[in-house]
Design an enzyme around this catalytic site. Structure first.
Site, PDB file in Angstrom:
ATOM      1  N   TRP A  10      66.119  59.186 -94.147  1.00 31.07           N
ATOM      2  CA  TRP A  10      66.516  60.515 -94.591  1.00 31.07           C
ATOM      3  C   TRP A  10      67.317  61.281 -93.533  1.00 31.07           C
ATOM      4  O   TRP A  10      67.900  62.320 -93.840  1.00 31.07           O
ATOM      5  CB  TRP A  10      65.282  61.336 -94.973  1.00 31.07           C
ATOM      6  CG  TRP A  10      64.555  60.841 -96.178  1.00 31.07           C
ATOM      7  CD1 TRP A  10      64.837  59.724 -96.910  1.00 31.07           C
ATOM      8  CD2 TRP A  10      63.424  61.442 -96.800  1.00 31.07           C
ATOM      9  NE1 TRP A  10      63.940  59.588 -97.944  1.00 31.07           N
ATOM     10  CE2 TRP A  10      63.059  60.639 -97.897  1.00 31.07           C
ATOM     11  CE3 TRP A  10      62.664  62.584 -96.524  1.00 31.07           C
ATOM     12  CZ2 TRP A  10      61.977  60.943 -98.731  1.00 31.07           C
ATOM     13  CZ3 TRP A  10      61.584  62.885 -97.346  1.00 31.07           C
ATOM     14  CH2 TRP A  10      61.255  62.077 -98.442  1.00 31.07           C
ATOM     15  N   GLU A  98      73.397  56.428 -84.503  1.00 27.60           N
ATOM     16  CA  GLU A  98      73.523  57.856 -84.216  1.00 27.60           C
ATOM     17  C   GLU A  98      72.747  58.228 -82.953  1.00 27.60           C
ATOM     18  O   GLU A  98      73.160  59.126 -82.207  1.00 27.60           O
ATOM     19  CB  GLU A  98      73.047  58.673 -85.423  1.00 27.60           C
ATOM     20  CG  GLU A  98      74.007  58.554 -86.597  1.00 27.60           C
ATOM     21  CD  GLU A  98      73.405  58.920 -87.932  1.00 27.60           C
ATOM     22  OE1 GLU A  98      74.110  58.783 -88.941  1.00 27.60           O
ATOM     23  OE2 GLU A  98      72.219  59.333 -87.987  1.00 27.60           O
ATOM     24  N   GLU A 168      74.112  47.454 -88.719  1.00 35.32           N
ATOM     25  CA  GLU A 168      74.795  48.618 -89.270  1.00 35.32           C
ATOM     26  C   GLU A 168      76.106  48.828 -88.522  1.00 35.32           C
ATOM     27  O   GLU A 168      76.123  49.390 -87.438  1.00 35.32           O
ATOM     28  CB  GLU A 168      73.906  49.864 -89.200  1.00 35.32           C
ATOM     29  CG  GLU A 168      73.141  50.044 -87.888  1.00 35.32           C
ATOM     30  CD  GLU A 168      72.721  51.476 -87.669  1.00 35.32           C
ATOM     31  OE1 GLU A 168      72.505  52.187 -88.644  1.00 35.32           O
ATOM     32  OE2 GLU A 168      72.641  51.877 -86.496  1.00 35.32           O
ATOM     33  N   GLY A 174      78.158  56.319 -93.312  1.00 34.56           N
ATOM     34  CA  GLY A 174      78.531  57.626 -93.830  1.00 34.56           C
ATOM     35  C   GLY A 174      79.996  57.780 -94.167  1.00 34.56           C
ATOM     36  O   GLY A 174      80.458  58.881 -94.474  1.00 34.56           O
ATOM     37  N   GLY A 235      71.216  55.206 -96.037  1.00 36.30           N
ATOM     38  CA  GLY A 235      71.351  56.581 -95.584  1.00 36.30           C
ATOM     39  C   GLY A 235      71.536  57.534 -96.741  1.00 36.30           C
ATOM     40  O   GLY A 235      70.597  57.879 -97.453  1.00 36.30           O
ATOM     41  N   GLY A 236      72.768  57.964 -96.986  1.00 37.58           N
ATOM     42  CA  GLY A 236      73.045  58.994 -97.992  1.00 37.58           C
ATOM     43  C   GLY A 236      72.501  58.691 -99.370  1.00 37.58           C
ATOM     44  O   GLY A 236      71.996  59.586-100.061  1.00 37.58           O
TER      45      GLY A 236
END
Length: 256
Positions: A10, A98, A168, A174, A235-236
């Site tokens: 999330w 990230e 990834e 993203g 992710g999204g």
């Protein structure tokens, strides 16, 4: 046959109350199944409400997005593995791109996080991946090998039995620009070859390797066609219960 695993990361989204509503909605859309494992990784502030919403016997597991390598101490803003275990977590994401790019995490610290997770019976989901510049320079394999070497050094075969690797590509996260199945398969195979060379072929064939990077209901089926890809770090697309439920249902379809 390795069981598929779908992990919903999330990131910095959803309050505690929003997490409760999301999980209730997801449970209504998603019947229980043993064909795939599912993990939700809310932000730290929503872990307790997510645990309550899932209930004590849920088939959906709880994960965290990060962990510190020490068990306690003067580390303002950090969360330890025992704290996560006490909240009901079974998994923890470490080394996410990230965290590497925005917060300067390095392989030596990621290695300590992996070991801390294993000490406290958390399954680490170790993220590795290359930037666009590194891919265009033909350095994908060397970058990932370096990350794996630094993050997994000294682990035993018993340790690796509960480690999950997530490939990834940084350039796909993203951006809506997912790697092709062929790209992902090539890297997943190189990850297994790395594990085989460092440990043995049995561990290499047993370890679960996920793909992460703009995974959607539209592309996950083409990724899971390959027997080298064992699921997805999402992710999204995991923030909407209908989208995430669709992803999980596709993963639950038995592979030939």
């Amino acid at each position: 046959m390795r069981k598929p695993l779908i992990v919903g990361n999330w990131k910095m989204n959803k309050t505690a109350s929003e997490a409760t509503a999301f999980i209730r909605d997801l449970q209504e859309r998603l019947p229980e199944s043993n064909n795939a494992d599912v993990v939700l990784a809310p932000p730290f502030t929503a872990l307790e409400s997510a645990r309550r919403a899932l209930g004590p016997s849920s088939w959906i597991s709880l994960g965290a997005q990060n962990v510190h390598w020490e068990t306690h101490g003067a580390f303002t803003g950090e969360v330890s593995a025992p704290m996560l275990r006490d909240l009901g977590c079974r998994y923890v994401i470490v080394g996410h791109s990230e965290r590497r790019t925005l917060f300067g995490e390095r392989d030596e610290n990621i290695h300590k996080k992996v070991r801390a997770a294993l000490r406290h019976r958390l399954s680490p989901i170790l993220c590795v991946g290359e930037s666009l510049a590194e891919r265009e320079a033909g350095r994908t394999e060397s970058v990932i090998t370096t990350q794996l070497t630094g993050s997994l050094a000294g682990l035993t075969t018993k340790d690796l039995a509960t480690v999950i690797v997530a490939y990834e590509p940084v350039w796909a996260i993203g951006t809506g620009r997912a790697a092709t199945t062929e790209m992902a398969v090539t890297v997943h195979r190189s990850i297994r070859l790395f594990v085989e060379a460092g440990w043995n072929s049995e561990i290499a064939s047993a370890i679960r390797v996920l793909y992460g990077g703009s995974v959607t209901p539209q592309n996950i089926e083409s990724l899971l066609v390959s027997d080298t890809i064992d699921g997805a770090l999402v992710g999204g697309a995991c923030l909407d219960p209908d989208s995430f439920a669709t992803l999980v249902r596709i993963a639950q379809i038995p592979r030939a």
